[in-house]
Write a protein that holds these residues in place. Structure first.
Motif, PDB file in Angstrom:
ATOM      1  N   THR A  41     -24.659  27.816 -93.444  1.00 29.61           N
ATOM      2  CA  THR A  41     -24.716  28.294 -94.828  1.00 29.61           C
ATOM      3  C   THR A  41     -23.963  29.599 -95.035  1.00 29.61           C
ATOM      4  O   THR A  41     -23.594  29.924 -96.157  1.00 29.61           O
ATOM      5  N   THR A  42     -23.710  30.357 -93.961  1.00 26.82           N
ATOM      6  CA  THR A  42     -23.091  31.677 -94.124  1.00 26.82           C
ATOM      7  C   THR A  42     -21.865  31.922 -93.258  1.00 26.82           C
ATOM      8  O   THR A  42     -21.269  32.996 -93.326  1.00 26.82           O
TER       9      THR A  42
ATOM     10  N   GLY B 259     -20.432  35.907 -93.716  1.00 23.34           N
ATOM     11  CA  GLY B 259     -20.631  36.414 -95.065  1.00 23.34           C
ATOM     12  C   GLY B 259     -20.288  35.412 -96.150  1.00 23.34           C
ATOM     13  O   GLY B 259     -20.029  35.801 -97.294  1.00 23.34           O
ATOM     14  N   LEU B 260     -20.304  34.124 -95.834  1.00 24.31           N
ATOM     15  CA  LEU B 260     -19.969  33.092 -96.805  1.00 24.31           C
ATOM     16  C   LEU B 260     -21.199  32.687 -97.609  1.00 24.31           C
ATOM     17  O   LEU B 260     -22.333  32.974 -97.224  1.00 24.31           O
ATOM     18  N   SER B 261     -20.976  32.021 -98.720  1.00 22.74           N
ATOM     19  CA  SER B 261     -22.062  31.523 -99.565  1.00 22.74           C
ATOM     20  C   SER B 261     -22.244  30.028 -99.352  1.00 22.74           C
ATOM     21  O   SER B 261     -21.260  29.296 -99.150  1.00 22.74           O
ATOM     22  N   ALA B 262     -23.482  29.571 -99.424  1.00 24.19           N
ATOM     23  CA  ALA B 262     -23.788  28.155 -99.224  1.00 24.19           C
ATOM     24  C   ALA B 262     -23.184  27.299-100.334  1.00 24.19           C
ATOM     25  O   ALA B 262     -22.969  27.764-101.456  1.00 24.19           O
ATOM     26  N   SER B 263     -22.877  26.056 -99.992  1.00 19.27           N
ATOM     27  CA  SER B 263     -22.364  25.052-100.939  1.00 19.27           C
ATOM     28  C   SER B 263     -21.096  25.520-101.650  1.00 19.27           C
ATOM     29  O   SER B 263     -20.922  25.284-102.839  1.00 19.27           O
ATOM     30  N   THR B 264     -20.220  26.185-100.935  1.00 23.89           N
ATOM     31  CA  THR B 264     -18.979  26.710-101.504  1.00 23.89           C
ATOM     32  C   THR B 264     -17.802  26.238-100.663  1.00 23.89           C
ATOM     33  O   THR B 264     -17.873  26.233 -99.441  1.00 23.89           O
TER      34      THR B 264
ATOM     35  N   TYR C 222     -14.139  26.846 -99.224  1.00 25.26           N
ATOM     36  CA  TYR C 222     -13.264  27.966 -98.884  1.00 25.26           C
ATOM     37  C   TYR C 222     -11.962  27.453 -98.304  1.00 25.26           C
ATOM     38  O   TYR C 222     -11.922  26.390 -97.693  1.00 25.26           O
TER      39      TYR C 222
ATOM     40  N   THR D 223     -16.400  23.344 -96.509  1.00 25.97           N
ATOM     41  CA  THR D 223     -17.560  23.650 -97.338  1.00 25.97           C
ATOM     42  C   THR D 223     -18.730  23.991 -96.433  1.00 25.97           C
ATOM     43  O   THR D 223     -19.030  23.254 -95.505  1.00 25.97           O
ATOM     44  N   THR D 224     -19.372  25.109 -96.714  1.00 22.31           N
ATOM     45  CA  THR D 224     -20.558  25.467 -95.944  1.00 22.31           C
ATOM     46  C   THR D 224     -21.707  24.567 -96.355  1.00 22.31           C
ATOM     47  O   THR D 224     -21.772  24.101 -97.497  1.00 22.31           O
TER      48      THR D 224
END
Length: 108
Positions: free
Chosen positions: A18-19, A61-66, A68, A91-92
């Motif tokens: 998720t991150t 430092g990534l956001s879930a369900s995004t 990149y 996608t996380t």
């Protein structure tokens, strides 16, 4: 000589959570370092650098369900070679969630 990543699909995403996501590649002969950039917004934002002998980098430092996009550049004393910029979207995973079933009505 230009620094070129080998193979038809030279960069892969692994260990996606998720991150964070770990980007993996086969080291480029002659590379002294790599620069990893987040290109999601359309412009390259450097998120890290690693040694020329490295074959992976973990972006945090990534956001879930995004979704990149990342770019990995191999560098040496001459600079950045042609053909060594690779974009890969990933996608996380969304955080796990559990929705209980609604109660069943009694059948008479």
């Amino acid at each position: 000589a230009p620094l070129v990543f080998a193979g038809a699909d030279p960069i892969a995403a692994a260990d996606v959570t998720t991150t964070r996501v770990t980007l993996r590649w086969t080291p480029v002969a002659g590379a002294s370092s790599y620069t990893i950039s987040n290109t999601t917004s359309g412009s390259a934002v450097t998120v890290g650098t690693t040694a020329g002998t490295s074959s992976s980098y973990t972006v945090t430092g990534l956001s879930a369900s995004t979704t990149y996009s990342f770019r990995v550049n191999a560098l040496n004393i001459v600079g950045i070679g042609d053909g060594n910029v690779i974009d890969r979207s990933t996608t996380t995973d969304a955080p796990g969630s559990f929705s209980p079933m609604p109660p069943m009505s009694a059948q008479e």
